[in-house]
Design a protein around this motif. Structure first.
Motif, PDB file in Angstrom:
ATOM      1  N   ASP A 166       0.834  -1.202   0.000  1.00  0.00           N
ATOM      2  CA  ASP A 166       0.000   0.000   0.000  1.00  0.00           C
ATOM      3  C   ASP A 166       0.871   1.255   0.000  1.00  0.00           C
ATOM      4  OD1 ASP A 166       1.004  -0.316   2.532  1.00  0.00           O
ATOM      5  OD2 ASP A 166      -0.880   0.031   3.592  1.00  0.00           O
ATOM      6  N   LYS A 167       1.780   1.312  -0.954  1.00  0.00           N
ATOM      7  CA  LYS A 167       2.696   2.439  -1.037  1.00  0.00           C
ATOM      8  C   LYS A 167       1.926   3.745  -1.208  1.00  0.00           C
ATOM      9  CE  LYS A 167       6.618   4.299  -3.624  1.00  0.00           C
ATOM     10  NZ  LYS A 167       7.507   4.127  -4.792  1.00  0.00           N
ATOM     11  N   LEU A 168       2.247   4.711  -0.354  1.00  0.00           N
ATOM     12  CA  LEU A 168       1.605   6.010  -0.402  1.00  0.00           C
ATOM     13  C   LEU A 168       2.225   6.860  -1.501  1.00  0.00           C
ATOM     14  CD1 LEU A 168      -0.276   8.131   0.972  1.00  0.00           C
ATOM     15  CD2 LEU A 168       1.671   8.729   2.414  1.00  0.00           C
ATOM     16  N   GLU A 169       1.385   7.547  -2.243  1.00  0.00           N
ATOM     17  CA  GLU A 169       1.866   8.461  -3.273  1.00  0.00           C
ATOM     18  C   GLU A 169       1.222   9.817  -3.076  1.00  0.00           C
ATOM     19  OE1 GLU A 169       1.258   6.920  -7.154  1.00  0.00           O
ATOM     20  OE2 GLU A 169       2.525   5.158  -6.853  1.00  0.00           O
ATOM     21  N   VAL A 185      -7.867  13.513  -2.725  1.00  0.00           N
ATOM     22  CA  VAL A 185      -7.685  13.399  -1.275  1.00  0.00           C
ATOM     23  C   VAL A 185      -6.995  12.079  -0.937  1.00  0.00           C
ATOM     24  CG1 VAL A 185      -8.890  13.286   0.944  1.00  0.00           C
ATOM     25  CG2 VAL A 185      -9.663  14.891  -0.808  1.00  0.00           C
ATOM     26  N   ALA A 186      -7.358  11.013  -1.631  1.00  0.00           N
ATOM     27  CA  ALA A 186      -6.740   9.705  -1.390  1.00  0.00           C
ATOM     28  C   ALA A 186      -5.261   9.707  -1.731  1.00  0.00           C
ATOM     29  CB  ALA A 186      -7.463   8.635  -2.204  1.00  0.00           C
ATOM     30  N   SER A 187      -4.856  10.548  -2.703  1.00  0.00           N
ATOM     31  CA  SER A 187      -3.447  10.583  -3.105  1.00  0.00           C
ATOM     32  C   SER A 187      -2.560  11.144  -2.008  1.00  0.00           C
ATOM     33  CB  SER A 187      -3.283  11.408  -4.392  1.00  0.00           C
ATOM     34  OG  SER A 187      -3.404  12.796  -4.143  1.00  0.00           O
ATOM     35  N   PHE A 188      -3.140  11.764  -0.985  1.00  0.00           N
ATOM     36  CA  PHE A 188      -2.386  12.251   0.163  1.00  0.00           C
ATOM     37  C   PHE A 188      -2.534  11.317   1.361  1.00  0.00           C
ATOM     38  CE2 PHE A 188      -2.349  15.903  -2.503  1.00  0.00           C
ATOM     39  CZ  PHE A 188      -1.195  16.600  -2.176  1.00  0.00           C
ATOM     40  N   GLY A 189      -2.952  10.096   1.092  1.00  0.00           N
ATOM     41  CA  GLY A 189      -2.985   9.080   2.125  1.00  0.00           C
ATOM     42  C   GLY A 189      -4.281   8.954   2.892  1.00  0.00           C
ATOM     43  N   PHE A 190      -5.331   9.678   2.482  1.00  0.00           N
ATOM     44  CA  PHE A 190      -6.628   9.606   3.160  1.00  0.00           C
ATOM     45  C   PHE A 190      -7.581   8.775   2.299  1.00  0.00           C
ATOM     46  CE2 PHE A 190      -4.792  13.670   4.586  1.00  0.00           C
ATOM     47  CZ  PHE A 190      -4.770  13.438   5.962  1.00  0.00           C
ATOM     48  N   LYS A 191      -7.734   7.518   2.673  1.00  0.00           N
ATOM     49  CA  LYS A 191      -8.558   6.615   1.878  1.00  0.00           C
ATOM     50  C   LYS A 191      -9.747   6.120   2.701  1.00  0.00           C
ATOM     51  CE  LYS A 191      -4.532   5.181  -0.796  1.00  0.00           C
ATOM     52  NZ  LYS A 191      -3.641   4.078  -1.207  1.00  0.00           N
ATOM     53  N   GLY A 192     -10.834   5.842   2.013  1.00  0.00           N
ATOM     54  CA  GLY A 192     -12.014   5.293   2.669  1.00  0.00           C
ATOM     55  C   GLY A 192     -12.530   6.163   3.792  1.00  0.00           C
ATOM     56  N   SER A 193     -12.733   5.556   4.954  1.00  0.00           N
ATOM     57  CA  SER A 193     -13.329   6.268   6.093  1.00  0.00           C
ATOM     58  C   SER A 193     -12.418   7.357   6.646  1.00  0.00           C
ATOM     59  CB  SER A 193     -13.673   5.269   7.200  1.00  0.00           C
ATOM     60  OG  SER A 193     -12.495   4.604   7.657  1.00  0.00           O
ATOM     61  N   ASP A 194     -11.110   7.324   6.326  1.00  0.00           N
ATOM     62  CA  ASP A 194     -10.200   8.376   6.808  1.00  0.00           C
ATOM     63  C   ASP A 194     -10.614   9.748   6.298  1.00  0.00           C
ATOM     64  OD1 ASP A 194      -8.688   6.559   8.181  1.00  0.00           O
ATOM     65  OD2 ASP A 194      -7.105   6.412   6.677  1.00  0.00           O
ATOM     66  N   GLN A 195     -11.286   9.782   5.142  1.00  0.00           N
ATOM     67  CA  GLN A 195     -11.710  11.069   4.587  1.00  0.00           C
ATOM     68  C   GLN A 195     -12.821  11.706   5.408  1.00  0.00           C
ATOM     69  OE1 GLN A 195     -12.484  11.008   0.382  1.00  0.00           O
ATOM     70  NE2 GLN A 195     -10.541  10.011  -0.134  1.00  0.00           N
ATOM     71  N   GLN A 196     -13.491  10.916   6.246  1.00  0.00           N
ATOM     72  CA  GLN A 196     -14.600  11.446   7.045  1.00  0.00           C
ATOM     73  C   GLN A 196     -14.188  11.800   8.462  1.00  0.00           C
ATOM     74  OE1 GLN A 196     -16.153  11.565   3.799  1.00  0.00           O
ATOM     75  NE2 GLN A 196     -17.501  12.218   5.461  1.00  0.00           N
ATOM     76  N   LYS A 197     -12.925  11.661   8.790  1.00  0.00           N
ATOM     77  CA  LYS A 197     -12.449  12.073  10.113  1.00  0.00           C
ATOM     78  C   LYS A 197     -12.524  13.592  10.252  1.00  0.00           C
ATOM     79  CE  LYS A 197      -9.053   8.353  10.852  1.00  0.00           C
ATOM     80  NZ  LYS A 197      -7.609   8.063  10.997  1.00  0.00           N
TER      81      LYS A 197
END
Length: 281
Positions: free
Chosen positions: A32-35, A153-165
């Motif tokens: 799950d390499k972050l980009e 937003v996911a490209s900065f490491g916020f995927k799935g439920s992390d975007q709703q924090k």
């Protein structure tokens, strides 16, 4: 510091390093390499920022004197120096928030700044990560393109439920990523990054390095992280004290080698920051 205290501090730093290595290896195993995707800005011309005999002081202390440099269009410039040396003040002069006491700063006509300061104070703690970065839009303008906001937003490491924090509930490193994503979406061609590595984990740090290395514009980075600067910088602007700021072509290790050659063993000794007093005519 007592020998026992030094031993304990060294052990703690060793343990922290091992934890970072373990986190990095675990991420590689998961695949799950972050980009971090940094959008390119408009084409940058030959003139970026030209400073000529720049002088600036505060509270009877001279921060810089007769500073001259030209930012290279495709370069990554690391700015180093003690806290309070004048590094952030230089950024503020570049973007017009502060004026020099003497000398000039010429900003090229094609320059579009993206300035990430270190305060993170303009983040709304009540917003979700997604809303803070995207302003609630499902599709958003990133540079000169329109893309799906959730993908950005996911490209900065916020995927799935992390975007709703909620922004007010996330860690310092996550706030740093939110700030980066929010500012970089403007698509500037000159990035001014003030301590962007603060609180970042090892995977995010590597992703940021890769993103900056592939960015086609000019990057100027204030950082105390010598290994980070070693990997990315093409030039160094070093605030050495007594209002002396040295422009150097090369990375941090190259600069340190030159400094040691110039100063000898004195270069290895820690020094408190010294300020040259402002002379009144």
């Amino acid at each position: 510091m007592s020998p026992r205290a030094r031993q304990s501090k060294g052990k703690a730093r060793f343990n922290a390093f091992n934890e970072l290595v373990a986190e990095s290896e675990a991420a590689e195993r998961r695949g799950d390499k972050l980009e971090i995707a940094i959008p390119p800005g408009p084409r940058l011309g030959d003139v970026v920022v030209n400073a000529d005999k720049l002088t600036k002081g505060f509270d009877e202390r001279l921060l810089m004197e007769d500073l001259t440099f030209l930012l290279p269009p495709g370069g990554i410039v690391g700015i180093i120096g003690a806290n309070g040396a004048g590094k952030t003040t230089l950024f503020k002069m570049m973007v017009g928030q502060e004026q020099p006491d003497s000398g000039t700063i010429v900003v090229g006509s094609t320059v579009s700044f993206a300035y990430v300061d270190q305060s993170r104070d303009d983040l709304n703690a009540e917003n979700t990560v997604f809303d803070e970065i995207s302003e609630g839009q499902e599709r958003m303008a990133v540079g000169n393109r329109e893309i799906h906001a959730r993908a950005y937003v996911a490209s900065f490491g916020f995927k799935g439920s992390d975007q709703q924090k909620k922004v007010g509930e996330i860690s310092g490193g996550e706030r740093n990523r939110v700030q980066l994503a929010k500012v970089l979406r403007s698509g500037g061609n000159v990035l001014l990054l003030d301590e962007p590595t603060n609180d970042l984990d090892v995977d995010t740090l590597r992703a940021l390095e890769d993103g900056l290395l592939s960015f086609p514009g000019c990057v100027v980075v204030i950082s105390h992280d010598r290994w980070f600067l070693d990997r990315i910088s093409t030039h160094v602007l070093a605030f050495e004290g007594d209002a002396q700021v040295r422009w150097f072509e090369g990375n941090f290790s190259d600069y340190e080698a030159e400094r040691h050659k110039r100063l000898g063993t004195d270069a290895d000794q820690p020094h408190r920051m010294h300020y040259k007093p402002i002379s009144r005519s």
